[in-house]
Design an enzyme around this catalytic site. Structure first.
Site: not given
Length: 558
Positions: A327, A293
């Site tokens: 994020c 990720e």
């Protein structure tokens, strides 16, 4: 201007002996530092014993401990031992020796350990929330969200692992005679490399399903937030997890991270796209799988029919939660031209109403940035944009009067492609506002760039918003929510497209990725081939099989 706080109220977290330190005492640590008063040197020493390191090693292979700085006051946190590649090798060897025994236990037993951890985590959450705040500088509510998310992950996988990992029976080659099932077997030793911005959620949330799947885990802790992970490891031991099954190493990524990638059977990495590429390339040379990720430059679309006030409130949460160090946080906002002015006014008002503060209570909306590096990056993006013509609608300045690394939540207008903030991830409390004229244009703008992690659409017509979502290149698209709806739905996968990564956490893939699929086929009564050698026997077998294939076709079988 965002409202402010500059005090550091004492945490009300009890010490392990049940006492609560008096912050008004002259020798109280809180009077001098942001360090939670219940955190003693003795506790830190105990936690650091969970770092897998040969303490007897001296000489060129022995590195000095690393001491991170607390964001609230830039005071030293704790000296965390530094590992060497030999320590990583020893950790992996110990984990590999213990893993088969763990894999041989029942899923119920492994689930009981994780559920015991779940209960202990909720019971002692104030301690780890204090640690998260001390190490990251985030607001207390955002630290609590990590506890809530990890508790949800623990409970979900402890209850659903049996379903996700159950053997799957399929039709065999010869109906009735070939019995086939697919089973899931553990990878072996999993390496988890997690970042500093969510030390509990990202540091532990990926470990739990790996353990439940029957693996051993080696985690690389970030020095900035090592105590949070070490505290959690001690809690897992109390919940019943044996020592060798989850080990922690610490050290520079180029040294310890590389050694970890070179030794384990699967890598789960969360971090920058640049580092993710390096991890993937190195793992690929060993034919080892990875889950990544990575970064994002996440868009939010406000359609013409949106509830402007609700959209503005949701945008503030999605952009500035965790001080923008997330994020999946929003950095680009595209607003239909017919509601642009109304939305801009609501957004600026809501942004300016946020409270900045460094306190161990729930009074502050926004906390500090975590490091001087992040502050410098935010300042460079905002100052560079302003120098090239962008307008600051809210925020736009550091707040050293509150704390050394505070920066006001910032809204920019007039951002153009030549500005760094336009396309590059800021990873801070900064968003850029743009107008658009039609839905197709909004989708095209949202898909600009190489990232594809998360997106948001605000509209009263959820059906049309859903159709738009299917055209947006992002691993998750939230409708009438900024990011939390998808991220908090543990039963659904979470991950990115494009430069935002590979694989998924959460959901079925969030645990199955830590396993290999194995096919077990059992043949009964007749062999799968000619009954005996010889040309005539082979020809009869071929003719008979051809007839069977034609019959299966007429019967519409498979």
């Amino acid at each position: 201007m965002a409202t402010e706080q500059d005090h550091i109220p004492a945490p009300d977290s009890p010490a392990p002996d049940g006492s609560t330190p008096d912050p008004s005492a002259p020798d109280s640590p809180v009077a001098k530092t942001a360090r939670p008063p219940w955190v003693t040197d003795e506790l830190i020493t105990q936690w650091c014993t969970w770092v897998r390191r040969d303490a007897t090693r001296h000489g060129p292979d022995s590195a000095e401990p690393v001491t991170a700085l607390a964001p609230y006051d830039l005071a030293p946190i704790a000296a965390v031992p530094t590992c060497a590649p030999k320590d990583v090798a020893a950790a992996v060897a110990g984990a590999r020796a213990r893993q088969p025994q763990w894999a041989g236990t029942t899923l119920r037993h492994r689930g009981d350990v994780v559920l015991a951890f779940h209960d202990l985590l909720l019971e002692r959450q104030d301690q780890v929330i204090d640690l998260i705040q001390w190490e990251t500088g985030k607001a207390r509510y955002h630290a609590w969200q990590e506890v809530a998310q990890v508790a949800a992950i623990a409970r979900h996988y402890a209850r659903r692992a049996r379903h996700y990992l159950a053997p799957h029976h399929v039709r065999g080659m010869v109906p009735g005679l070939t019995k086939v099932k697919e089973v899931r077997v553990p990878k072996g030793v999993v390496g988890v490399i997690s970042p500093w911005n969510y030390p509990l959620y990202l540091g532990v949330g990926d470990v739990l399903p790996a353990l439940l799947a029957g693996n051993a885990v080696i985690s690389k802790a970030d020095f900035q937030t090592a105590l949070t992970m070490l505290w959690t490891r001690a809690l897992m031991a109390e919940a019943g997890l044996p020592a060798d099954l989850w080990q922690i190493v610490a050290g520079p990524g180029a040294v310890v991270g590389t050694a970890l990638v070179d030794a384990v059977d699967f890598v789960c990495f969360t971090g920058s796209t640049a580092t993710g590429r390096t991890v993937a390339e190195r793992a690929a040379k060993r034919l080892v799988g990875v889950s990544l990720e990575l970064g994002g430059k996440n868009p939010l679309i406000v359609r013409e029919d949106a509830d402007v006030a609700a959209a503005a409130a949701g945008t503030v949460v999605a952009a500035f939660a965790n001080t923008g160090q997330m994020c999946i946080h929003i950095e680009r906002v595209y607003v239909h031209e017919k509601v642009y002015d109304a939305f801009r006014a609501e957004l600026v008002r809501a942004t300016q109403a946020l409270t900045l503060g460094r306190s161990y209570d729930y009074s502050a909306d926004i906390g500090s940035l975590t490091s001087a590096v992040q502050l410098a990056a935010v300042e460079a993006h905002v100052d560079g944009a302003v120098a090239k013509g962008a307008t600051v609608l809210a925020g736009g300045r550091a707040r050293p009067d509150i704390g050394p690394l505070f920066y006001e939540p910032t809204v920019l207008e007039g951002v153009t492609p030549e500005m760094v903030v336009c396309d590059e991830e800021t990873f801070g409390p900064v968003l850029s506002l743009y107008a658009y004229g039609a839905d197709n244009e909004a989708v095209g703008l949202a898909n600009q760039g190489t990232y594809g992690l998360s997106a948001s659409i605000w509209s009263k017509d959820s059906r049309e918003a859903g159709r738009m979502a299917g055209r947006i290149r992002a691993g998750s698209v939230n409708i009438n929510d900024g990011a939390a709806a998808a991220a908090g739905s543990i039963e659904a996968g979470m991950g990115g497209m494009g430069d935002s990564g590979l694989g998924r956490r959460h959901g079925a893939e969030g645990i199955r990725k830590y396993t290999e699929s194995q096919t077990i086929a059992t043949q009964r009564l007749l062999p799968l081939g000619p009954p005996k050698p010889g040309q005539s026997a082979v020809e009869r077998f071929v003719r008979r099989t051809n007839g069977q294939l034609a019959l299966l076709r007429r019967l519409r079988v498979r």
